[in-house]
Structure formats: C-alpha cells, structure tokens
Enzyme design. Structure first.
Site, PDB file in Angstrom:
ATOM      1  N   SER A 104     -42.468 -51.663  31.376  1.00  0.00           N
ATOM      2  CA  SER A 104     -42.891 -52.446  32.534  1.00  0.00           C
ATOM      3  C   SER A 104     -42.155 -51.977  33.795  1.00  0.00           C
ATOM      4  O   SER A 104     -42.257 -50.806  34.158  1.00  0.00           O
ATOM      5  CB  SER A 104     -42.665 -53.933  32.244  1.00  0.00           C
ATOM      6  OG  SER A 104     -43.423 -54.728  33.111  1.00  0.00           O
ATOM      7  N   ASP A 330     -53.915 -54.646  28.795  1.00  0.00           N
ATOM      8  CA  ASP A 330     -52.623 -55.148  29.272  1.00  0.00           C
ATOM      9  C   ASP A 330     -52.847 -55.961  30.550  1.00  0.00           C
ATOM     10  O   ASP A 330     -53.444 -55.466  31.494  1.00  0.00           O
ATOM     11  CB  ASP A 330     -51.691 -53.956  29.567  1.00  0.00           C
ATOM     12  CG  ASP A 330     -50.262 -54.367  29.882  1.00  0.00           C
ATOM     13  OD1 ASP A 330     -50.067 -55.324  30.654  1.00  0.00           O
ATOM     14  OD2 ASP A 330     -49.333 -53.707  29.383  1.00  0.00           O
ATOM     15  N   HIS A 358     -48.836 -57.008  26.693  1.00  0.00           N
ATOM     16  CA  HIS A 358     -48.115 -56.177  27.649  1.00  0.00           C
ATOM     17  C   HIS A 358     -47.193 -55.209  26.907  1.00  0.00           C
ATOM     18  O   HIS A 358     -46.366 -55.642  26.121  1.00  0.00           O
ATOM     19  CB  HIS A 358     -47.310 -57.104  28.572  1.00  0.00           C
ATOM     20  CG  HIS A 358     -46.554 -56.404  29.645  1.00  0.00           C
ATOM     21  ND1 HIS A 358     -47.055 -55.322  30.336  1.00  0.00           N
ATOM     22  CD2 HIS A 358     -45.322 -56.642  30.169  1.00  0.00           C
ATOM     23  CE1 HIS A 358     -46.155 -54.935  31.228  1.00  0.00           C
ATOM     24  NE2 HIS A 358     -45.100 -55.712  31.143  1.00  0.00           N
TER      25      HIS A 358
END
Length: 388
Positions: A104, A330, A358
């Site tokens: 991320s 996602d 995610h």
C-alpha cells in the site's frame, strides 16, 4: 506473524520500522481522543449549509491542531525523507543492498527509495501499488471507483452465497439498501452501546471490511444489525478503521499521520465552493461513495505544513528488478495503479492477482505467494504480466 509466511521467516530476519511521524518515531499529534471521535463521526458528505460549515471547521481545525501539537516536525514527514531514513537503516544493518517488501503506502515509499538509491535496491516487492504519477483528482476518482467495485463484489457475493440476500435480489437493489441506510443514519444516528453511530462512523464501518474479503461476513452482520436499528457492530468496524481501542483511546496515530504525510507530499486541494462541480464525475465513478471522495478533495486546505523537498520523477533507473503487485478488485489501490507503476519503473515487473481485498501477498493465493517468495528468497524473476 500474520504478515509473512514460513518461507520468508525462515530465510530472513524481518526488520520493520515506523516511518517518521508514525508510531514510535516521533509521532505526529493533532487531536485529542475525544476530538478524533468527533472527526471520524463527522458527515463526510455535507449537504446543508450548516453541515458544510461544520465540515469546513473540521478541515481547518485538523490542520491547525497538527501544526499546534506537532511543531517543526510537521514539515519533515515527507515520503522522500522517510525513504532516506530507510537507507540509514540499511546502512546500520550492514546490508550492501536493501531487500524490501512494502504494501500500500509502502509501495510509494519503496518506489521513492528506488529513485533516490537505485544502486542499493536488492530484491524489492511492492504490493498493492500506488501510481506515484497521479494528481489528486485522478487518484481520488480511481479510489472512489475502486471502493464501488469492491462493494458491488461484496453484494454479488451475498447474492451468490445465500438464497435470499438480506440486501435485496440484485446488486443494484443491494446498493440501494445500503445507500438508504446511510441516508437514514445521517438523519438519525443509531444507538451503539453508550455511543452513537453517526454518518461518518457508518461510512468508515462499511469501507473497513472491504479491505479484506475475510471480513465480509462481519460487514453482513453489521449491516443487517444496522437495518434493525442497532449500530454497535458497524461502530466496531469504524473503530477498526481508525484504530480506536475499546477503552476509547487510539492504538496508534494512523489517522493523523496519513493526513500529515499525504498533505506534505501533495498539498493540493480544491476550494470548498468547487466541490459541487466535481460531484457528477465522482458520482459516475461511484454512485455510493462518490460524494464523499469529491468532498475529500478539500482535505489538505487546512494543512499548514510545506515540504522543502522537490517532487521526484520516479523511474528508478538502474535498479534491480522490482516486482509490482496489483489485485483486480482492490478497493484502495486499484489494479490500474499497479500497471502504471510497473510501467513507470525502469525495472518494474507486473504481477496480477485476480481477487478481492487490499494487497495480494498472503491473501490465500498460492501462485502469488510462491512468486513473491521465490523472488525474495532465490531471486527468481517472474515474467512481466504474470497473472495469478
């Protein structure tokens, strides 16, 4: 560890760190716990003059509070500075090259490191990639669409896995049920133990479980309970999102740090008066959440911090192969961002996971897991465009 599987734990000593401004690395501080409660509960999509006034006060108040409580550090929590800290860490560990797995925001950190120190890049995996070239509006539109895609997948799963899904008989009916629930909560917050589930809590409570398919059943429990007028389960999910502990204190400063770092990296925002013009495009990208993301474009208006760093054109020329992972549904980092980052990075190698939630590694996809582990442990580079 839930994060790494045995092959990585057997092959490596895992070193984690709190980037500057987070956790125990001189954490950014903005609001008291009570103020943070009010901030999270606030209406993220104001539609009356009074609500807009509250929203503006919240945006300016947050920025002013960060400046007041954090001081000079606030100008120095940029991703570029954190990437330099990573090189200090590499050197302190006596490593010639850095082996790195970032997820991320950690992909932005890793890509930034690769641009600053391409010759120090060892085996890098960037999972749930951020497209570092995007402007604020495009990034927000993409995320709005990502959360809509994830919510539709969740509702479709409800339809597929039960004879009569409590949300309705079609995906559109299910979304209408959720939109209606949010409208009701905005009018009349729900009781949640000794607290009240306000519209902001309801929004974060729905968004949080979309990050992980394993949490979808919790979302179903929370939504069916909220439809019966009970807000506690949705409140627990909102607390999960904001890292609020059961005792009312926050386990970390993630909400404050995200704001400080993002607004320092890119302080751009739009004036409050221009939100209305943005809303049609955002509602097209996401009928359910679009308005919230459109209002989010004003988020950094209250930020007082300014970075002394010049923005980078991230290419990472000369770096060893960098694996860039994306997941097709996602919500937070859409697949197209991974495609774009792999393309921008000189040595980027794209790996795609077909799935929900995610990030890709250790999400139950054996093909992804072995691809990542074979690269980190043995240096085996997969084909660019590998699909799992």
């Amino acid at each position: 560890s839930l994060v790494f599987r045995a092959p990585l734990l057997d092959a490596f000593d895992v070193v984690g760190f709190d980037p500057r401004g987070t956790g125990r690395s001189a954490p950014v501080d903005c609001l008291t716990d009570e103020e943070l409660d009010a901030y999270v509960a606030g209406d993220p999509d104001p539609d009356t003059p009074a609500e807009v006034a509250d929203y503006k006060a919240s945006v300016f108040g947050f920025g002013a509070a960060c400046a007041a409580h954090t001081g000079a550090l606030l100008d120095h929590v940029s991703t570029i500075e954190a990437a330099r800290d990573m090189d200090v860490l590499r050197s302190a560990l006596g490593e010639e090259k850095l082996t790195y797995l970032g997820a991320s925001y950690g992909t932005k950190l890793g890509a930034t490191y690769a641009e600053l120190f391409p010759d120090k890049v060892g085996r890098f995996v960037l999972d749930g990639a951020v497209d570092v070239s995007l402007d604020l509006e495009t990034m927000s539109l993409d995320q709005a669409a990502g959360f809509e895609t994830a919510l539709r997948a969740y509702v479709q799963n409800c339809l597929d896995s039960t004879d009569n899904c409590f949300l309705g008989d079609t995906v559109d009916e299910g979304l209408a049920t959720i939109t209606g629930l949010l409208a009701d909560i905005e009018e009349q917050p729900l009781p949640a133990g000794d607290r009240e589930l306000a519209i902001g809590n309801a929004f974060y409570g729905i968004v949080a479980p979309l990050y992980n398919r394993d949490y979808w059943f919790l979302l179903s429990t929370a939504l069916s309970s909220a439809l019966e007028g009970k807000g506690s389960a949705l409140m627990q999910l909102s607390d999960l999102y904001s890292s609020r502990g059961t005792d009312g204190t926050y386990d970390n400063n993630s909400m404050e740090a995200i704001y400080a770092i993002n607004c320092l990296d890119d302080p751009s925002s739009i004036p409050f008066g221009e939100v209305a013009a943005e809303i049609p495009a955002f509602e097209e990208a996401s009928p359910t959440f679009g308005d919230v993301f459109a209002w989010g474009l004003t988020g950094c208006r209250g930020s007082k911090a300014r970075s002394s760093e010049k923005p980078l054109d991230i290419r990472g020329e000369g770096a060893a192969p960098i694996l860039v992972l994306g997941t097709t549904r996602d919500p937070a980092t859409p697949m197209k961002w991974a495609v774009a980052l792999a393309d921008q990075l000189d040595s980027g190698v794209l790996v795609e996971r077909d799935g929900d939630g995610h990030t890709a590694y250790n999400s139950g996809n054996e093909c992804i897991d072995t691809t990542v582990e074979d690269y980190l442990v043995d240096g085996t580079v997969p084909d660019d465009g590998t699909r799992c």
